[in-house]
Design a protein around this motif. Structure first.
Motif, short mmCIF file in Angstrom:
data_model
loop_
_atom_site.label_atom_id
_atom_site.label_comp_id
_atom_site.label_asym_id
_atom_site.label_seq_id
_atom_site.Cartn_x
_atom_site.Cartn_y
_atom_site.Cartn_z
N LYS A 132 -1.26 -1.31 -4.34
CA LYS A 132 -2.28 -0.27 -4.37
C LYS A 132 -1.65 1.07 -3.99
O LYS A 132 -0.90 1.16 -3.01
N ILE A 133 -1.93 2.09 -4.77
CA ILE A 133 -1.53 3.46 -4.42
C ILE A 133 -2.66 4.04 -3.58
O ILE A 133 -3.75 4.30 -4.09
N VAL A 134 -2.43 4.23 -2.29
CA VAL A 134 -3.50 4.70 -1.41
C VAL A 134 -3.79 6.17 -1.62
O VAL A 134 -4.92 6.64 -1.40
N ALA A 135 -2.77 6.93 -2.07
CA ALA A 135 -2.97 8.34 -2.39
C ALA A 135 -1.76 8.84 -3.16
O ALA A 135 -0.64 8.35 -2.96
N ALA A 136 -1.99 9.79 -4.05
CA ALA A 136 -0.93 10.45 -4.81
C ALA A 136 -1.05 11.94 -4.55
O ALA A 136 -2.16 12.49 -4.52
N VAL A 137 0.10 12.60 -4.35
CA VAL A 137 0.09 14.00 -3.93
C VAL A 137 1.02 14.83 -4.81
O VAL A 137 2.17 14.46 -5.03
N VAL A 144 6.52 4.32 0.90
CA VAL A 144 6.51 5.71 0.44
C VAL A 144 7.40 5.83 -0.78
O VAL A 144 8.56 5.39 -0.77
N LEU A 145 6.87 6.40 -1.86
CA LEU A 145 7.63 6.68 -3.07
C LEU A 145 7.65 8.19 -3.24
O LEU A 145 6.59 8.83 -3.19
N ARG A 171 0.88 -1.17 0.00
CA ARG A 171 0.00 0.00 0.00
C ARG A 171 0.92 1.22 0.00
O ARG A 171 1.53 1.55 1.02
N ALA A 172 1.03 1.86 -1.16
CA ALA A 172 2.03 2.91 -1.34
C ALA A 172 1.42 4.30 -1.31
O ALA A 172 0.34 4.55 -1.86
N LEU A 173 2.14 5.21 -0.68
CA LEU A 173 1.83 6.63 -0.71
C LEU A 173 2.82 7.27 -1.68
O LEU A 173 4.04 7.17 -1.49
N GLU A 174 2.31 7.93 -2.71
CA GLU A 174 3.16 8.51 -3.76
C GLU A 174 3.20 10.02 -3.58
O GLU A 174 2.24 10.72 -3.90
#
Length: 378
Positions: free
Chosen positions: A28-33, A73-74, A5-8
């Motif tokens: 899964k990308i949980v959120a992209a910012v 985290v990416l 579960r990645a936060l981008e």
């Protein structure tokens, strides 16, 4: 493989997303910012199912981050504070504020992410921001590995030297100095090219000399190649480099051709390559707007060597052309299904790609980060 579960963060047009999915399709990308409206339009166009947040990262509290429940985290923090041709204001640059904020909240999370991957320009590794990053990761008991990698290490004919940090709340169960093919069999990359990726912060390219003035080093970096076959070969001795031809569109648009006056005026500084070349210079956000140091120009003549023309010659209007946005995306290893909304202009596409990263390089590093087969790697 465990559920990812990645936060981008600083997601741009989604290079990290494409790279993660290539290695771990179930992730899964949980959120992209990101704060860039144009980048977010492209991201949403390609990933409409992802929660996309157009806001500054400094606006995230510990509580907000905890709710996202991520274990990876990416991120590609703004590089302008660290580039050699910039002011190099480092942590004093306002654009570093969001990154420092994330470092300040990371130790306070109720559950620390297991994996972190960070990308930035070469030069970040000597910055105060880097010192703060390492200090924070050490305090949170992360193991870290650092790299300076270019797409050429993977056989891709494009120079884009970048700094990468891998951090993991577990041991890294491999040794990059080993050259036993069995070690690499579990990687999703052909074994034959792996030895070319033996580059760490202790093994810098011969063209990178920290004692040189920054302006001169920047010029060296922007002019790494004057001939596609004569690049610093030490960085890819074990890799068979592809030719540019494999990345070209069959029918480029007419507006891609370079005016002859540009060729004549900037002949001594522009990098000219052919379809047979095995390198192209780094494409920046200013490609086609400025001639020097923003990316290569393609010689359309059917020749295996760079055509030398003198300043008093009048080159044919169709002898030279710019790489199209699609071709730049190809050299940066974006998948064929990457697309741009119609309202994103050609100039904006170059800018967005110039601010992005090479998908295959990040995919390789993610594969190292997620390796779990200890029996093979220890």
């Amino acid at each position: 493989m465990e559920d990812i579960r990645a936060l981008e963060l600083y997601c741009g047009i989604g290079g990290m997303h494409f790279a993660l999915k290539k290695i771990c399709p179930s992730a899964k990308i949980v959120a992209a910012v990101d704060i860039s409206p144009n980048a977010n339009k492209v991201y949403a166009h390609n990933f409409p199912q992802v929660k996309l947040m157009e806001k500054g990262i400094e606006g995230f509290s510990v509580k907000m981050l905890d709710k996202l429940n991520f274990n990876m985290v990416l991120m590609s923090p703004p590089c302008q504070p660290f580039t050699r041709i910039g002011l190099q204001k480092d942590v004093a640059d306002p654009r570093t504020k969001s990154f420092l904020h994330f470092l300040s909240v990371l130790p306070k999370l109720s559950k620390l992410p297991k994996y972190i991957l960070l990308e930035n320009v070469k030069g970040f590794e000597t910055s105060e921001a880097h010192k703060e990053l390492v200090k924070t990761l050490n305090a949170c008991k992360y193991n870290q590995q650092e790299f300076l990698l270019s797409p050429r290490h993977l056989g891709i004919p494009n120079s884009r030297l970048r700094y990468f940090m891998l951090a993991k709340r577990d041991k890294f169960h491999y040794n990059l100095s080993k050259q036993n093919n069995q070690i690499w069999e579990c990687l999703p990359i052909p074994v034959s090219i792996i030895p070319g990726v033996q580059q760490s912060l202790l093994e810098l390219e011969t063209t990178e000399n920290s004692s040189e003035p920054s302006a001169k080093r920047a010029k060296l970096e922007s002019k790494e190649v004057q001939n596609g076959t004569e690049h610093n070969q030490s960085e890819c001795d074990s890799v068979e480099l592809q030719t540019i031809e494999a990345f070209l569109e069959p029918n480029p648009p007419e507006d891609s051709f370079v005016p002859s006056k540009i060729i004549q005026r900037y002949l001594g500084v522009v990098d000219i390559v052919t379809k047979y070349s095995t390198n192209s210079t780094c494409f920046t956000k200013s490609y086609t707007q400025y001639a020097e140091g923003t990316g290569s120009i393609l010689n359309m003549k059917n020749t295996k060597s760079k055509t030398h023309i003198s300043s008093n010659m009048e080159p044919n209007i169709k002898d030279f052309r710019y790489f199209t946005p699609t071709e730049v995306a190809n050299l940066m290893c974006f998948p064929k299904h990457l697309s741009f909304p119609e309202e994103i202009s050609k100039k904006q596409r170059y800018k967005l790609l110039g601010n992005s990263l090479n998908v295959n390089v990040v995919s390789y590093l993610i594969s190292l980060l997620l390796l779990v087969n200890k029996e093979i790697l220890t």
